[in-house]
Design a protein around this motif. Structure first.
Motif, PDB file in Angstrom:
ATOM      1  N   ARG A  35       0.812  -1.219   0.000  1.00 49.16           N
ATOM      2  CA  ARG A  35       0.000   0.000   0.000  1.00 49.16           C
ATOM      3  C   ARG A  35       0.845   1.268   0.000  1.00 49.16           C
ATOM      4  O   ARG A  35       0.412   2.307  -0.492  1.00 49.16           O
ATOM      5  CB  ARG A  35      -0.952   0.003   1.193  1.00 49.16           C
ATOM      6  CG  ARG A  35      -0.282   0.067   2.533  1.00 49.16           C
ATOM      7  CD  ARG A  35      -1.276   0.111   3.685  1.00 49.16           C
ATOM      8  NE  ARG A  35      -0.609   0.177   4.972  1.00 49.16           N
ATOM      9  CZ  ARG A  35      -0.134   1.303   5.510  1.00 49.16           C
ATOM     10  NH1 ARG A  35      -0.283   2.447   4.872  1.00 49.16           N
ATOM     11  NH2 ARG A  35       0.478   1.287   6.682  1.00 49.16           N
ATOM     12  N   LEU A  36       2.071   1.209   0.578  1.00 50.42           N
ATOM     13  CA  LEU A  36       2.920   2.396   0.612  1.00 50.42           C
ATOM     14  C   LEU A  36       3.592   2.599  -0.740  1.00 50.42           C
ATOM     15  O   LEU A  36       4.031   1.643  -1.380  1.00 50.42           O
ATOM     16  CB  LEU A  36       3.982   2.263   1.705  1.00 50.42           C
ATOM     17  CG  LEU A  36       3.479   2.157   3.146  1.00 50.42           C
ATOM     18  CD1 LEU A  36       4.652   1.973   4.101  1.00 50.42           C
ATOM     19  CD2 LEU A  36       2.650   3.370   3.525  1.00 50.42           C
ATOM     20  N   ALA A  37       3.719   3.850  -1.133  1.00 50.28           N
ATOM     21  CA  ALA A  37       4.332   4.149  -2.426  1.00 50.28           C
ATOM     22  C   ALA A  37       5.846   4.027  -2.397  1.00 50.28           C
ATOM     23  O   ALA A  37       6.491   3.884  -3.438  1.00 50.28           O
ATOM     24  CB  ALA A  37       3.939   5.557  -2.873  1.00 50.28           C
ATOM     25  N   ALA A  38       6.443   4.086  -1.196  1.00 48.51           N
ATOM     26  CA  ALA A  38       7.901   3.994  -1.051  1.00 48.51           C
ATOM     27  C   ALA A  38       8.206   3.289   0.255  1.00 48.51           C
ATOM     28  O   ALA A  38       7.362   3.222   1.159  1.00 48.51           O
ATOM     29  CB  ALA A  38       8.529   5.395  -1.066  1.00 48.51           C
ATOM     30  N   PRO A  39       9.411   2.734   0.412  1.00 45.79           N
ATOM     31  CA  PRO A  39       9.765   2.063   1.668  1.00 45.79           C
ATOM     32  C   PRO A  39       9.627   2.992   2.868  1.00 45.79           C
ATOM     33  O   PRO A  39       9.916   4.185   2.792  1.00 45.79           O
ATOM     34  CB  PRO A  39      11.227   1.651   1.436  1.00 45.79           C
ATOM     35  CG  PRO A  39      11.349   1.514  -0.040  1.00 45.79           C
ATOM     36  CD  PRO A  39      10.456   2.585  -0.613  1.00 45.79           C
ATOM     37  N   ASP A  40       9.196   2.438   3.982  1.00 43.14           N
ATOM     38  CA  ASP A  40       9.004   3.192   5.213  1.00 43.14           C
ATOM     39  C   ASP A  40      10.368   3.471   5.853  1.00 43.14           C
ATOM     40  O   ASP A  40      11.093   2.536   6.201  1.00 43.14           O
ATOM     41  CB  ASP A  40       8.126   2.380   6.162  1.00 43.14           C
ATOM     42  CG  ASP A  40       7.824   3.109   7.462  1.00 43.14           C
ATOM     43  OD1 ASP A  40       8.237   4.273   7.602  1.00 43.14           O
ATOM     44  OD2 ASP A  40       7.173   2.497   8.329  1.00 43.14           O
ATOM     45  N   PRO A  41      10.745   4.749   6.042  1.00 39.97           N
ATOM     46  CA  PRO A  41      12.052   5.069   6.610  1.00 39.97           C
ATOM     47  C   PRO A  41      12.095   5.066   8.134  1.00 39.97           C
ATOM     48  O   PRO A  41      13.148   5.322   8.730  1.00 39.97           O
ATOM     49  CB  PRO A  41      12.311   6.482   6.076  1.00 39.97           C
ATOM     50  CG  PRO A  41      10.938   7.096   6.015  1.00 39.97           C
ATOM     51  CD  PRO A  41      10.013   5.969   5.636  1.00 39.97           C
ATOM     52  N   THR A  42      10.969   4.754   8.788  1.00 36.05           N
ATOM     53  CA  THR A  42      10.904   4.821  10.239  1.00 36.05           C
ATOM     54  C   THR A  42      11.926   3.890  10.875  1.00 36.05           C
ATOM     55  O   THR A  42      12.093   2.745  10.447  1.00 36.05           O
ATOM     56  CB  THR A  42       9.499   4.435  10.714  1.00 36.05           C
ATOM     57  OG1 THR A  42       8.540   5.271  10.087  1.00 36.05           O
ATOM     58  CG2 THR A  42       9.386   4.583  12.224  1.00 36.05           C
ATOM     59  N   VAL A  43      12.603   4.363  11.920  1.00 33.69           N
ATOM     60  CA  VAL A  43      13.582   3.547  12.623  1.00 33.69           C
ATOM     61  C   VAL A  43      12.887   2.330  13.232  1.00 33.69           C
ATOM     62  O   VAL A  43      11.835   2.438  13.852  1.00 33.69           O
ATOM     63  CB  VAL A  43      14.297   4.373  13.711  1.00 33.69           C
ATOM     64  CG1 VAL A  43      13.329   4.965  14.708  1.00 33.69           C
ATOM     65  CG2 VAL A  43      15.357   3.532  14.402  1.00 33.69           C
ATOM     66  N   LYS A  44      13.485   1.155  13.010  1.00 34.70           N
ATOM     67  CA  LYS A  44      12.892  -0.092  13.494  1.00 34.70           C
ATOM     68  C   LYS A  44      13.984  -0.946  14.108  1.00 34.70           C
ATOM     69  O   LYS A  44      14.843  -0.442  14.802  1.00 34.70           O
ATOM     70  CB  LYS A  44      12.161  -0.803  12.354  1.00 34.70           C
ATOM     71  CG  LYS A  44      10.964  -0.007  11.817  1.00 34.70           C
ATOM     72  CD  LYS A  44      10.322  -0.673  10.623  1.00 34.70           C
ATOM     73  CE  LYS A  44       9.163   0.171  10.091  1.00 34.70           C
ATOM     74  NZ  LYS A  44       8.600  -0.387   8.851  1.00 34.70           N
ATOM     75  N   ALA A  45      13.945  -2.254  13.860  1.00 32.51           N
ATOM     76  CA  ALA A  45      14.930  -3.154  14.457  1.00 32.51           C
ATOM     77  C   ALA A  45      16.342  -2.774  14.037  1.00 32.51           C
ATOM     78  O   ALA A  45      16.580  -2.342  12.909  1.00 32.51           O
ATOM     79  CB  ALA A  45      14.635  -4.600  14.055  1.00 32.51           C
ATOM     80  N   ALA A 279      14.633  18.351  16.728  1.00 37.47           N
ATOM     81  CA  ALA A 279      14.152  17.943  15.405  1.00 37.47           C
ATOM     82  C   ALA A 279      13.932  16.440  15.409  1.00 37.47           C
ATOM     83  O   ALA A 279      14.667  15.695  16.063  1.00 37.47           O
ATOM     84  CB  ALA A 279      15.142  18.327  14.308  1.00 37.47           C
ATOM     85  N   VAL A 280      12.900  16.000  14.696  1.00 34.13           N
ATOM     86  CA  VAL A 280      12.565  14.577  14.593  1.00 34.13           C
ATOM     87  C   VAL A 280      12.809  14.120  13.159  1.00 34.13           C
ATOM     88  O   VAL A 280      12.196  14.623  12.217  1.00 34.13           O
ATOM     89  CB  VAL A 280      11.096  14.319  14.978  1.00 34.13           C
ATOM     90  CG1 VAL A 280      10.767  12.831  14.886  1.00 34.13           C
ATOM     91  CG2 VAL A 280      10.805  14.841  16.372  1.00 34.13           C
ATOM     92  N   ARG A 281      13.714  13.177  13.003  1.00 33.29           N
ATOM     93  CA  ARG A 281      13.997  12.641  11.668  1.00 33.29           C
ATOM     94  C   ARG A 281      13.186  11.380  11.376  1.00 33.29           C
ATOM     95  O   ARG A 281      12.835  11.108  10.243  1.00 33.29           O
ATOM     96  CB  ARG A 281      15.493  12.361  11.529  1.00 33.29           C
ATOM     97  CG  ARG A 281      16.344  13.626  11.382  1.00 33.29           C
ATOM     98  CD  ARG A 281      17.821  13.307  11.423  1.00 33.29           C
ATOM     99  NE  ARG A 281      18.333  13.239  12.787  1.00 33.29           N
ATOM    100  CZ  ARG A 281      19.326  12.453  13.159  1.00 33.29           C
ATOM    101  NH1 ARG A 281      19.900  11.653  12.304  1.00 33.29           N
ATOM    102  NH2 ARG A 281      19.742  12.462  14.420  1.00 33.29           N
ATOM    103  N   SER A 282      12.917  10.612  12.399  1.00 33.08           N
ATOM    104  CA  SER A 282      12.142   9.375  12.245  1.00 33.08           C
ATOM    105  C   SER A 282      11.673   8.978  13.631  1.00 33.08           C
ATOM    106  O   SER A 282      12.439   9.043  14.589  1.00 33.08           O
ATOM    107  CB  SER A 282      13.007   8.269  11.637  1.00 33.08           C
ATOM    108  OG  SER A 282      12.374   7.009  11.757  1.00 33.08           O
ATOM    109  N   ALA A 283      10.410   8.576  13.755  1.00 30.10           N
ATOM    110  CA  ALA A 283       9.903   8.234  15.085  1.00 30.10           C
ATOM    111  C   ALA A 283       8.739   7.263  14.982  1.00 30.10           C
ATOM    112  O   ALA A 283       7.990   7.262  13.993  1.00 30.10           O
ATOM    113  CB  ALA A 283       9.460   9.489  15.828  1.00 30.10           C
ATOM    114  N   THR A 284       8.596   6.448  16.005  1.00 26.70           N
ATOM    115  CA  THR A 284       7.481   5.514  16.073  1.00 26.70           C
ATOM    116  C   THR A 284       7.078   5.308  17.522  1.00 26.70           C
ATOM    117  O   THR A 284       7.895   5.443  18.433  1.00 26.70           O
ATOM    118  CB  THR A 284       7.863   4.156  15.442  1.00 26.70           C
ATOM    119  OG1 THR A 284       6.731   3.288  15.465  1.00 26.70           O
ATOM    120  CG2 THR A 284       9.000   3.489  16.207  1.00 26.70           C
TER     121      THR A 284
END
Length: 512
Positions: A35-45, A279-284
């Motif tokens: 469903r996403l048009a591009a890979p999700d850049p959110t910080v994960k594992a 500043a927030v670059r990536s967050a979950t």
């Protein structure tokens, strides 16, 4: 009805991508929709375990893993330098099996690497520090190389299955006809919900944040995992990465945008320090919601990864659990598509993978219990920390968290049967993993007296070699996902059980 594709995989994260590659490698034609048009850049594992690294090594991706690890270690060295730890030159590599349990760091130098379970892992056993984003990127590149079609910006809205296949409805009114449908679409899986899979478990009690930020006052926080009177937090191990855990219930709205103010408030509450996220670059956000599908298959619909199991993210267990699902399911589902699968092969997917997930869920629940900032849990945390500080405790934890103890059956008969194949360095200069790059099963003959087989050339390759480091082993039969299903030692050197193992896992032999 004519089929548009053999298998539709919903979700183009690491699990969906690896599954698509495994299907393609084994002779099926998958289509991945995302469903996403591009890979999700959110910080994960932030790491892979040994089982995952070995699975990717078997497909020829070890150089990419090693390069990704070196890139991440460069970030770790920069973080150490910024925190006043010198030039970070000591962080040229990580201790083998480095990990934490409930925020209690496992000292890699105390692990007994001569333990039999931690032996014969090969160079993949040295890989650890690889982020989920890096894994996803290397799998996307491999999928493109194999010719796996990935359609982005495509949303599944419904489906109906019948005896012959599944009709998948997409947003906009389009439909796809496929033989099989696999939901690898995350913890809130649309496929799981629409198919009606039961998903029991335990409700969330925590609110967690993980983010990549610009931070003022970060030097006040120290490095690594730290427990406080109000929760748990992590600073590092690369510049800008923070994690907080609070124990006052789940977030009111998990989908609301995450702001610098929210992260600042969480950090200040847990750390007690006057720090500010600028500043927030990536967050979950995350919770400890822990649930497990009662079955991974309903007819022609299957689940893999977070669609089948959800839990807190501590230790990156979700990524590794999902990669294991994909490696287990891909060759089995492809065999069904090709018509070579023996009876019950696809049912073995749930039977083998669900117990692994159940154990991971309990281990993540135990970690949350150890993190709670109450007197009883803090006392328990102190006891567990003492146990993990010794060689026995550290080694036990390394065995569990690395995935090397995973089996596909009870430990009976030959000691290798049911376990992942040991890494063998053959006399011709190759490793056992090198012979799995193109998929399929493998009969490895290490002795002139070892048996041979006929009728399986399309499913099982035979490699005849010598292995100076394994003088007592005559032959091994290994599944495409690296698990040994038959073995013979020189002491007996017979083919007893080989025919049964072949038909159990690879079906009937081809007609002469």
């Amino acid at each position: 009805m004519d089929m548009d594709t053999d298998v539709v995989v919903v979700g183009a994260g690491p699990v969906g991508l690896l599954l698509g590659c495994e299907l393609k490698l084994a002779g099926a034609h998958p289509l991945i929709v995302e469903r996403l048009a591009a890979p999700d850049p959110t910080v994960k594992a932030g790491s892979v375990n040994v089982a995952s690294a070995r699975a990717l090594d078997r497909r020829g991706l070890l150089p990419q893993l090693q390069a990704a690890q070196e890139q991440l270690l460069a970030q770790v060295r920069e973080f150490i330098r910024q925190q006043g730890g010198g030039d970070g030159g000591g962080a040229t590599r990580l201790p083998r099996f480095a990990a934490h349990f409930g925020g209690i760091t496992i000292d890699g130098t105390r692990i007994d690497t001569d333990d039999p379970a931690l032996a014969d892992l090969g160079p993949a056993g040295e890989v650890l520090a690889v982020s989920q984003q890096a894994v996803e990127a290397m799998l996307a590149a491999w999928a493109a190389e194999l010719g796996v079609e990935v359609r982005r910006g495509v949303t599944v809205t419904g489906f109906e299955q019948d005896e012959e296949g599944v009709t998948v409805r997409l947003a906009g009114g389009d439909e796809l006809r496929t033989g099989w449908l696999v939901g690898a679409d995350g913890g809130r899986s649309t496929v799981r919900k629409l198919a009606g899979f039961a998903f029991p478990g335990t409700d969330p009690e925590i609110t967690g944040h993980q983010a990549m930020v610009d931070l003022e006052g970060g030097e006040k926080l120290g490095r690594g995992w730290q427990a406080t009177d109000t929760g748990v937090f992590v600073n590092g191990p690369m510049p800008g990465r923070i994690l907080t855990v609070q124990f006052d219930g789940p977030p009111a709205d998990r989908d609301a945008p995450i702001t610098a103010e929210e992260l600042t408030a969480a950090l200040r509450r847990v750390t007690g320090e006057d720090v500010t996220v600028t500043a927030v670059r990536s967050a979950t956000r995350f919770t400890d919601n822990a649930r497990l599908a009662e079955d991974y298959r309903r007819g022609r619909v299957l689940l893999a990864g977070d669609a089948a199991h959800v839990h807190s993210p501590f230790g990156g267990q979700g990524l590794n659990l999902g990669l294991g699902d994909a490696a287990n399911l891909g060759w089995k589902l492809a065999a069904v598509v090709r018509g070579t699968a023996p009876d019950g092969l696809l049912d073995s997917y749930t039977a083998e993978r669900r117990p692994v997930a159940a154990q991971v869920l309990d281990w993540t629940r135990a970690q949350v219990a150890l993190m709670r900032p109450r007197p009883y849990e803090r006392a328990l945390r102190s006891v567990v920390a003492d146990l993990l500080a010794g060689t026995d405790g550290s080694t036990h934890m390394a065995r569990k968290l690395s995935g090397v103890l995973q089996r596909i059956g009870p430990a009976d008969g030959h000691p290798l049967v049911g376990s992942a194949a040991p890494e063998l360095f053959l006399a011709d200069g190759s490793r056992l993993a090198d012979h799995f790059h193109t998929g399929g099963g493998l009969l490895l003959r290490l002795s002139p007296q070892a048996p041979d087989v006929e009728g399986y050339a399309d499913r099982v390759r035979t490699v005849t070699a010598s292995c100076p480091g394994r003088p007592g082993t005559a032959a091994l039969l290994v599944r495409p996902d690296g698990f040994v299903v038959w073995a013979s030692d020189l002491a007996d050197g017979t083919a007893d059980g080989l025919s049964e193992a072949l038909t159990t896992w690879f079906g009937a032999p081809a007609a002469a």
